[in-house]
Scaffold this motif. Structure first.
Motif, PDB file in Angstrom:
ATOM      1  N   VAL A 113       0.796  -1.308  -0.024  1.00 52.36           N
ATOM      2  CA  VAL A 113      -0.085  -0.005  -0.183  1.00 52.36           C
ATOM      3  C   VAL A 113       0.781   1.294  -0.127  1.00 52.36           C
ATOM      4  CG1 VAL A 113      -1.519   1.319   1.508  1.00 52.36           C
ATOM      5  CG2 VAL A 113      -2.027  -1.090   1.185  1.00 52.36           C
ATOM      6  N   LEU A 114       1.958   1.359   0.802  1.00 53.03           N
ATOM      7  CA  LEU A 114       2.732   2.103   1.032  1.00 53.03           C
ATOM      8  C   LEU A 114       3.427   2.709  -0.267  1.00 53.03           C
ATOM      9  CD1 LEU A 114       4.905   4.235   2.543  1.00 53.03           C
ATOM     10  CD2 LEU A 114       6.330   2.319   2.250  1.00 53.03           C
ATOM     11  N   ASN A 116       2.336   1.793  -3.378  1.00 53.88           N
ATOM     12  CA  ASN A 116       1.186   2.047  -4.097  1.00 53.88           C
ATOM     13  C   ASN A 116       0.614   3.684  -4.362  1.00 53.88           C
ATOM     14  OD1 ASN A 116      -0.083   0.692  -6.240  1.00 53.88           O
ATOM     15  ND2 ASN A 116      -1.852   0.665  -5.254  1.00 53.88           N
ATOM     16  N   GLU A 118       0.554   7.193  -4.597  1.00 52.35           N
ATOM     17  CA  GLU A 118       0.643   8.001  -5.972  1.00 52.35           C
ATOM     18  C   GLU A 118       1.484   9.159  -5.802  1.00 52.35           C
ATOM     19  OE1 GLU A 118      -1.282   8.710 -10.108  1.00 52.35           O
ATOM     20  OE2 GLU A 118      -1.083   6.960  -8.768  1.00 52.35           O
ATOM     21  N   LEU A 120       4.622   9.058  -5.145  1.00 51.48           N
ATOM     22  CA  LEU A 120       5.959   8.585  -4.149  1.00 51.48           C
ATOM     23  C   LEU A 120       7.274   8.735  -4.949  1.00 51.48           C
ATOM     24  CD1 LEU A 120       6.502   7.609  -1.220  1.00 51.48           C
ATOM     25  CD2 LEU A 120       6.623   5.377  -2.292  1.00 51.48           C
ATOM     26  N   TYR A 230     -12.766   4.247  -5.241  1.00 50.57           N
ATOM     27  CA  TYR A 230     -12.070   5.073  -4.492  1.00 50.57           C
ATOM     28  C   TYR A 230     -12.792   6.203  -4.573  1.00 50.57           C
ATOM     29  CZ  TYR A 230      -8.710   1.599  -2.952  1.00 50.57           C
ATOM     30  OH  TYR A 230      -8.045   0.380  -2.756  1.00 50.57           O
ATOM     31  N   THR A 248     -10.039  -1.571   0.347  1.00 50.99           N
ATOM     32  CA  THR A 248      -8.729  -2.265  -0.052  1.00 50.99           C
ATOM     33  C   THR A 248      -8.725  -3.634   0.729  1.00 50.99           C
ATOM     34  OG1 THR A 248      -7.783  -0.035   0.040  1.00 50.99           O
ATOM     35  CG2 THR A 248      -6.450  -1.966  -0.038  1.00 50.99           C
TER      36      THR A 248
ATOM     37  N   VAL B  12      -2.459   3.488   9.364  1.00 44.59           N
ATOM     38  CA  VAL B  12      -2.900   3.971   8.186  1.00 44.59           C
ATOM     39  C   VAL B  12      -3.310   5.236   8.534  1.00 44.59           C
ATOM     40  CG1 VAL B  12      -4.897   3.703   6.422  1.00 44.59           C
ATOM     41  CG2 VAL B  12      -3.850   1.648   7.380  1.00 44.59           C
ATOM     42  N   ARG B  13      -4.203   5.532   9.555  1.00 44.28           N
ATOM     43  CA  ARG B  13      -4.566   6.931   9.795  1.00 44.28           C
ATOM     44  C   ARG B  13      -3.184   7.948   9.819  1.00 44.28           C
ATOM     45  NH1 ARG B  13      -7.321   6.676  14.400  1.00 44.28           N
ATOM     46  NH2 ARG B  13      -8.562   5.103  13.638  1.00 44.28           N
ATOM     47  N   ASN B  16      -1.605   8.388   7.037  1.00 48.30           N
ATOM     48  CA  ASN B  16      -2.642   9.075   5.859  1.00 48.30           C
ATOM     49  C   ASN B  16      -2.428   8.295   4.491  1.00 48.30           C
ATOM     50  OD1 ASN B  16      -4.878  10.331   5.084  1.00 48.30           O
ATOM     51  ND2 ASN B  16      -4.391  12.136   5.617  1.00 48.30           N
ATOM     52  N   ILE B  17      -1.927   7.403   4.458  1.00 50.37           N
ATOM     53  CA  ILE B  17      -1.676   6.494   3.366  1.00 50.37           C
ATOM     54  C   ILE B  17      -2.689   6.390   2.234  1.00 50.37           C
ATOM     55  CG2 ILE B  17      -1.059   4.398   1.951  1.00 50.37           C
ATOM     56  CD1 ILE B  17       0.537   3.926   4.574  1.00 50.37           C
ATOM     57  N   ASN B  18      -2.947   7.100   1.063  1.00 54.33           N
ATOM     58  CA  ASN B  18      -3.854   6.815   0.162  1.00 54.33           C
ATOM     59  C   ASN B  18      -3.821   5.552  -0.394  1.00 54.33           C
ATOM     60  OD1 ASN B  18      -5.582   7.103  -1.930  1.00 54.33           O
ATOM     61  ND2 ASN B  18      -5.028   9.155  -2.507  1.00 54.33           N
ATOM     62  N   THR B  19      -4.978   4.812  -0.131  1.00 51.25           N
ATOM     63  CA  THR B  19      -4.538   3.371  -0.569  1.00 51.25           C
ATOM     64  C   THR B  19      -5.039   3.292  -2.030  1.00 51.25           C
ATOM     65  OG1 THR B  19      -6.670   2.982   0.586  1.00 51.25           O
ATOM     66  CG2 THR B  19      -4.893   2.309   1.488  1.00 51.25           C
ATOM     67  N   SER B  20      -5.875   4.296  -2.356  1.00 48.23           N
ATOM     68  CA  SER B  20      -6.240   4.094  -3.830  1.00 48.23           C
ATOM     69  C   SER B  20      -5.210   4.181  -4.844  1.00 48.23           C
ATOM     70  CB  SER B  20      -7.503   5.074  -4.237  1.00 48.23           C
ATOM     71  OG  SER B  20      -6.845   6.293  -4.023  1.00 48.23           O
ATOM     72  N   GLY B  21      -4.070   5.041  -4.537  1.00 48.59           N
ATOM     73  CA  GLY B  21      -3.111   5.366  -5.637  1.00 48.59           C
ATOM     74  C   GLY B  21      -3.764   6.191  -6.760  1.00 48.59           C
ATOM     75  N   GLN B  22      -4.870   7.050  -6.498  1.00 47.68           N
ATOM     76  CA  GLN B  22      -5.242   7.642  -7.227  1.00 47.68           C
ATOM     77  C   GLN B  22      -5.196   9.122  -7.255  1.00 47.68           C
ATOM     78  OE1 GLN B  22      -6.181   8.163 -10.103  1.00 47.68           O
ATOM     79  NE2 GLN B  22      -8.375   8.354 -10.595  1.00 47.68           N
ATOM     80  N   GLY B  25      -1.787  12.563  -6.218  1.00 49.69           N
ATOM     81  CA  GLY B  25      -0.861  12.635  -7.298  1.00 49.69           C
ATOM     82  C   GLY B  25       0.412  13.498  -7.055  1.00 49.69           C
ATOM     83  N   LEU B  28       0.989  15.512  -3.588  1.00 46.21           N
ATOM     84  CA  LEU B  28       1.269  14.947  -2.261  1.00 46.21           C
ATOM     85  C   LEU B  28       1.893  15.941  -1.548  1.00 46.21           C
ATOM     86  CD1 LEU B  28       1.188  11.923  -0.891  1.00 46.21           C
ATOM     87  CD2 LEU B  28       3.467  11.596  -1.593  1.00 46.21           C
ATOM     88  N   LEU B  36       6.971   9.480   4.136  1.00 44.04           N
ATOM     89  CA  LEU B  36       7.065   7.963   3.392  1.00 44.04           C
ATOM     90  C   LEU B  36       8.541   7.584   2.722  1.00 44.04           C
ATOM     91  CD1 LEU B  36       3.645   8.176   1.548  1.00 44.04           C
ATOM     92  CD2 LEU B  36       4.065   7.075   3.775  1.00 44.04           C
TER      93      LEU B  36
END
Lengths: 337, 335
Positions: A113-114, A116, A118, A120, A230, A248, B12-13, B16-22, B25, B28, B36
């Motif tokens: 997840v890390l 993934n 966007e 990074l 999402y 997820t 996760v909180r 504040n990882i954005n798990t969607s990867g959407q 952009g 960040l 990170l």
């Protein structure tokens, strides 16, 4: 090819025979190298088979059938072997497999997840590097880590020495006897099977080896999750952690459960790794069922006892298989899917 | 479970990882990017630690054991590699022989398992027949029985096949022929004590995985293709060889390669069965260089050997990474 020539009228019967023809090569071979040895093993598990019987096998005149004595000896720890208790080894074996999977899967998912995220930086570099533990053969990993945990020259004690001297003002070099110490650092952590330092050393090494695979599987699954989910969730005001638990995790589950089962069975019988790292020691505290079976055959040469032990392992593995098979439904066929 | 969930939740909180990867952009936020990056670098360091350690050792010319931690090579010396290539162990066996033995064993087992498994996998994937479930469980039996569990009977079985030179000069092939004069004869070849015999024994444990992995993939090939072929008049064998096999080639390659890696590091059966140094494999040599036998082995030589054993597998794995992971997951992810 008799099958190809058969007429249309026989086609129904042909189709009934065909699958068996396709199975024939596999079962012929397995008959000789799997089922025959298996039955043989069951037979000699009821005998006092030893080295002297190796020449003539079952035809040996002085080979005695001793009933279930071998089994009783194993279960009641009546074998003249130091520090052996079947149920402790069994418990340790299960705990070993379970504790590995419980660490590898969450770590693998979180790191996937890390990576993934966007935007990074250096994402590709990290992905390329994180795969490295998967590609190194476990045997090599085990030998390298054995040397890392060497009590006198190993990198782990040297690393700890450096850390303690720089940050904690330590003056003495750290000297931990990773593979020798028999006192469990956390007494009573696993009732009935004390976990020695060697266990923790193996856990560290196997963690290094194990999470990247889970991360690879999770990455693949993450990328197949539709992004609109999402978007819709954020429009509805779902927070990051709500999205994680609501989208997820449920969507990763179909990929992660078989991976976890695979990891469990792999760890359960991780012979090469355990044997090369600790050899089951100290005092058999890290012995798995397979490593003990190997000792019985290779070092003690009690083939009868070893056979009984192998039959017991088979029984244990069968239970594990039936349960995990329930979970993954690996035997489900095409139509039922 | 709940506590575990809560800790994960807070992680996760916190990140504040954005798990969607959407979304996010390019925007960040910098502080989060740095945070990170810090985590990613820490993980990178832990991944690289043993690798750098062993690589550094292997490039060292010092034969003494390391007295302090070194993770970056101070010198690039190939002395250790040269020594390992010249004389890998105390046994009379050259490096080339070790490499050849390992290679032939893994290759042979991988190929044999593949050839035997592919038709069985097809039958399980495509046909409904009596005893299907039972037969399938039978195929998976070796998964339940570790190699060491079958080693004694296999040892006895393979040990029966021997080629002997009799006193009168004739050759006897046991168990089919024996020396006419009743003498024991001089042992020429013992199947048990040969790479070929060990390969046969190893195939037993390689088969179930090959069947399972191929069946999972065959399940994903649409049946419509085969149905269309059948309408065009192809019989089942033609369909299998001309439609299914070509479609399955990527997975065949992956299955072969996974079998290859698995047996590249085979140790149990080789160590139990083989007695002649000329048959030794790389994995056996590596064992000789570590643990109880290793007191006399300089670590730089051990490290060089470890790198050499790992390298071929690592390179092919990286090259085929995408296929392997895809293959493993199609084999397992169902229902």
């Amino acid at each position: 090819m008799a099958v190809a020539k058969s007429s249309v009228g026989k086609s129904k019967r042909k189709n009934a025979v065909l699958p068996y023809l396709y199975l024939l090569p596999a079962f012929l071979i397995m008959g000789v190298i799997t089922f025959y040895p298996l039955i043989y093993q069951v037979i000699i598990s009821f005998t006092n088979f030893e080295s002297k019987h190796l020449l003539l096998g079952l035809k040996s005149p002085e080979l005695e059938f001793i009933g279930i004595k071998n089994y009783i000896d194993i279960f009641t720890a009546a074998l003249p072997v130091e520090n052996f208790n079947f149920f402790r080894v069994l418990e340790f074996n299960f705990w070993w497999a379970l504790s590995n999977v419980m660490l590898h899967v969450p770590a693998g998912v979180l790191i996937a997840v890390l990576l993934n995220t966007e935007g990074l930086w250096f994402k590709r570099l990290y992905r390329a590097a994180y795969i490295l533990p998967v590609v190194v053969p476990p045997l090599v990993v085990a030998t390298v880590w054995t040397n890392i945990f060497d009590e006198r020259y190993g990198a782990m004690n040297q690393l700890l020495t450096t850390l303690s001297m720089t940050f904690f003002g330590g003056t003495e070099p750290v000297y931990i006897r990773w593979f020798e110490d028999v006192t469990p650092p956390i007494p009573g952590f696993l009732p009935g099977a004390p976990l020695t330092l060697a266990y923790y050393a193996m856990m560290i090494a196997n963690f290094w080896l194990g999470w990247p695979f889970m991360s690879v599987v999770a990455t693949g699954a993450l990328q197949s999750i539709p992004k609109d989910l999402y978007e819709a969730a954020s429009i509805d005001g779902a927070t990051g952690s709500q999205q994680f638990w609501g989208i997820t995790v449920p969507l990763l589950r179909p990929a992660m459960i078989p991976a976890a089962v695979y990891g469990f069975t792999l760890s359960f019988n991780l012979f090469n790794f355990v044997f090369f790292m600790t050899g089951g020691g100290p005092a058999r505290s890290t012995e798995l069922l397979v490593t003990f079976a190997y000792n019985l055959v290779r070092n003690l040469r009690w083939y009868g006892v070893a056979a009984a032990f192998a039959v017991i392992i088979f029984g244990v593995a069968l239970v594990v298989f039936l349960i995990t098979n329930r979970i993954t439904r690996a035997t489900q066929n095409y139509q039922e899917a | 479970m709940t506590t575990q969930n809560q800790t994960k939740n807070s992680i996760v909180r916190f990140l504040n990882i954005n798990t969607s990867g959407q979304t996010g952009g390019r925007n960040l936020p910098l502080w989060r990017q740095l945070l990170l990056q810090l985590i990613a670098i820490a993980i990178l360091a832990s991944v690289m630690f043993p690798i750098m350690y062993v690589v550094t050792l292997s490039f060292s010319s010092k034969t003494t054991r390391p007295s302090s931690l070194e993770l970056f090579p101070k010198e690039i010396s190939f002395v250790a590699y040269q020594q390992v290539l010249d004389k890998p162990t105390g046994n009379p066996v050259t490096f080339i022989e070790l490499l050849r033995n390992s290679f032939m064993l893994s290759m042979g087992v991988g190929m044999a398992a593949l050839a035997i498994a592919v038709t069985a996998a097809y039958a399980f994937s495509r046909f409904k027949f009596a005893m299907r479930e039972v037969l399938m469980v039978l195929v998976f039996i070796p998964l339940l029985m570790p190699a060491v569990g079958l080693s004694t009977p296999l040892y006895l079985l393979l040990n029966q096949v021997q080629v002997k030179e009799c006193k009168d000069g004739a050759t006897a092939i046991q168990p089919f022929t024996t020396c006419e004069d009743g003498s024991k004869g001089k042992l020429q070849f013992n199947l048990r004590d040969s790479l070929f015999g060990v390969g046969i024994a190893m195939t037993a444990s390689a088969l179930p995985f090959a069947v399972w992995n191929l069946k999972g993939y065959l399940d994903t090939i649409p049946r419509e293709l085969e149905e269309a072929a059948a309408i065009d008049g192809a019989d089942a064998n033609q369909t299998f060889w001309q439609i299914v096999i070509p479609l399955a080639i990527p997975q065949l390659a992956v299955t072969f390669f996974l079998g290859f890696i698995g047996h590249w590091q085979e140790f149990v059966l080789t160590w139990l069965f083989l007695s002649q140094p000329k048959d030794y494999t790389l994995a056996m040599t590596l064992y000789n260089m570590t643990g109880q036998y290793a007191n006399a082995i300089p670590w730089n030589r051990f490290a060089a050997m470890a790198v050499i054993v790992a390298l071929p597998v690592a390179i092919v794995y990286i090259a085929l990474q995408r296929n392997i992971v895809g293959g493993l997951t199609t084999g397992s992810v169902k229902g």
